[in-house]
Design an enzyme around this catalytic site. Structure first.
Site, PDB file in Angstrom:
ATOM      1  N   GLY A 238     -12.705 -14.346  25.573  1.00  0.00           N
ATOM      2  CA  GLY A 238     -11.355 -15.148  26.005  1.00  0.00           C
ATOM      3  C   GLY A 238     -11.879 -16.472  25.660  1.00  0.00           C
ATOM      4  CB  SER A 239     -10.152 -19.707  27.233  1.00  0.00           C
ATOM      5  OG  SER A 239     -10.253 -19.243  28.614  1.00  0.00           O
ATOM      6  N   GLY A 243     -14.819 -18.124  30.489  1.00  0.00           N
ATOM      7  CA  GLY A 243     -16.135 -17.815  30.329  1.00  0.00           C
ATOM      8  C   GLY A 243     -17.147 -18.635  31.496  1.00  0.00           C
ATOM      9  CD  GLU A 260     -18.509 -12.519  21.113  1.00  0.00           C
ATOM     10  OE1 GLU A 260     -18.545 -13.729  20.532  1.00  0.00           O
ATOM     11  OE2 GLU A 260     -19.699 -11.806  20.628  1.00  0.00           O
ATOM     12  CB  CYS A 294     -11.991 -16.461  18.568  1.00  0.00           C
ATOM     13  SG  CYS A 294     -12.623 -14.973  18.135  1.00  0.00           S
TER      14      CYS A 294
END
Length: 506
Positions: A238-239, A243, A260, A294
């Site tokens: 995700g963003s 994270g 990630e 991404c």
């Protein structure tokens, strides 16, 4: 598709996949298709107790599964691959309906799941440790790898099924149980994949109950998964903002993370580049999935000696792409996922203009569907790397900046917080090797003469800096789902101590 057709096809596909979701009039989770922006149905959200029960069940399953020989565990993943092959067309179309990505990308995502299953089956016989040289005579030292426990998998909307499989296929052959929290924006594909998984489990027969769990919902559901002490590994996609929340919470209980996160990916076009090749690569990398990968290309550095002509060609490419219904074969760009994505795109373009950026494209199209957000991809000529260029906007915006010197442009390339994917277009071997060297790109993925977007499962996927540093798929990423022990065996009658230490008793 007409708006009424989208929901109907989604439900038909779910039924074909054996995954009729538990629609509820008062469900707090809303399933929508970005194709028309309308609601497919309302779904219940898991409670905190539901999540905890699923985790406890997964942990009980892990205690059994860890003792199953790894090649036998690989047989379950082989069966999953077979079920995915049977379901590829239907699941791929459902991915298109729920994410808005074009049909070839939806099908490609399911193919990626099949590929990682094949990879993991082979891996189930290759979970190797090392024999290590020891300084003590009559001793042997080695390392052994064991299952880690329950693996919590948190996935994002843009790859709603493949990322689950990247993690689940490896975790299962490694001896872990898995609990999946999909994006609340893509609950339907998660139900479909869970149904496919259940068929594989039924064929395997000996799998313990709860080995592969699913919990649906938003942030509150994810927090329970992240904080639970019996979730040994949390793999979260995700963003960067997400994270920053997940990493410290898992670390606080000494769990393990595979993160990630965001990417602000760049490419360099040098004077020697094959321009036709570069144009095609840039087009897919920057506009594929409507810029919602991404690994999407977001920054383009073009040498000043070729910039005017190359940018003119690139503008023609941008003007030629078809935008619309992603289920149609001629379409190359489908809709953004929702209104928030469109608003973020508009905000970034406005900010870029205020900093002297020259914007080509970027407007909204197809207003006959007021709840859907189709946009023309934006090409923005920027005077420098500043403002929105330094952050990731999940939309089809490509910032173009001229450069003069390779050393300087590599420094500019690396001068952002993210470090996921990168590429250089050149036929000069010195430029290519420099870019791939320790003095070159600081990203986890470094390509030459292909764009940064579109990874294969054979290579470890992930990045550095604010991208998180985790790796999924390929190479030795399997080690992230296991724990390592070092074993020393004394087969002599003596007891020499390491480092020459003497401790004689008796």
């Amino acid at each position: 598709m007409e708006s009424s057709t989208v929901a109907r096809e989604a439900i038909d596909l779910l039924n074909k996949l054996g995954a009729a979701p538990p629609f509820a009039a008062q469900g707090s989770l809303v399933a929508r298709s970005p194709i028309d922006g309308l609601t497919v149905g309302h779904l219940p959200e898991a409670s905190a107790d539901d999540v905890r029960r699923t985790i406890e069940q997964a942990h009980a399953a892990y205690l059994i599964w860890r003792s199953v020989p790894a090649p036998r565990r690989g047989e379950l993943v082989r069966l999953l691959g077979e079920e995915l092959r049977r379901s590829k067309e239907d699941l791929g179309r459902l991915v298109t309906i729920e994410t808005g990505k074009i049909l070839s990308e939806g099908l490609g995502e399911v193919q990626e799941m099949i590929d990682i299953c094949d990879f993991a089956v082979g891996l189930s016989r290759q979970l190797y440790g090392l024999t290590i040289a020891t300084e003590r005579p009559g001793h042997r030292m080695m390392e052994t790898w064991h299952p880690a426990g329950v693996c919590g998998i948190v996935t994002a909307f843009n790859f709603p099924v493949a990322v689950w499989c990247w993690n689940a296929a490896l975790a299962l052959v490694c001896g872990d149980a898995v609990v999946w929290k999909p994006s609340e924006k893509t609950p339907l594909t998660a139900y479909a994949v869970q149904a496919v998984m259940e068929r594989a489990l039924a064929r395997f027969a000996a799998a313990p109950l709860g080995l592969a769990g699913l919990v649906q919902g938003g942030r509150a559901v994810g927090e329970v998964l992240v904080d639970h002490p019996k979730v040994a590994v949390v793999s979260a996609t995700g963003s960067t903002r997400m994270g920053r929340d997940v990493g410290p919470r898992v670390a606080a209980r000494f769990g393990r993370c595979i993160l990630e996160l965001g990417g602000n990916n760049a490419a360099i076009v040098t004077p020697s580049a094959n321009q036709d090749l570069a144009l095609r690569s840039i087009a897919f990398s920057a506009m594929g999935t409507a810029g919602q990968r991404c690994t999407s290309l977001r920054r383009l550095f073009v040498h000043e000696s070729i910039a005017d002509g190359f940018i003119a060609k690139l503008r023609n490419v941008y003007a030629s792409v078809s935008i619309g219904d992603p289920s149609q074969p001629s379409t190359l760009i489908g809709p953004l996922i929702d209104a928030a994505a469109y608003e973020a795109m508009e905000k970034s373009l406005t900010e870029a203009q205020a900093l002297g950026g020259k914007v080509h494209g970027g407007g909204r199209v197809d207003r006959a569907l007021p709840s859907a957000y189709y946009v023309t991809p934006a090409l923005v000529e920027m005077p420098g790397q500043q403002g929105p260029v330094l952050r990731e906007t999940f939309a089809p915006i490509l910032y173009v900046i001229r450069y003069r010197d390779l050393t300087d442009v590599i420094a500019m390339h690396n001068g952002v917080p993210q470090g996921l994917a990168s590429s250089i277009f050149t036929t000069d071997i010195q430029e290519a090797e420099t870019f791939m060297s320790s003095a070159g790109s600081d990203c986890g993925i470094v390509n030459v003469n292909i764009g940064p977007s579109g990874a294969e499962i054979g290579g470890a996927f992930g990045g550095e800096k604010e991208t998180g540093g985790g790796r999924e798929s390929g190479s030795d990423a399997w080690k992230g789902y296991m724990r390592r022990t070092t074993n020393t065996i004394n087969y002599s009658r003596d007891l020499p101590l390491a480092q020459g230490v003497k401790f004689d008793v008796g």
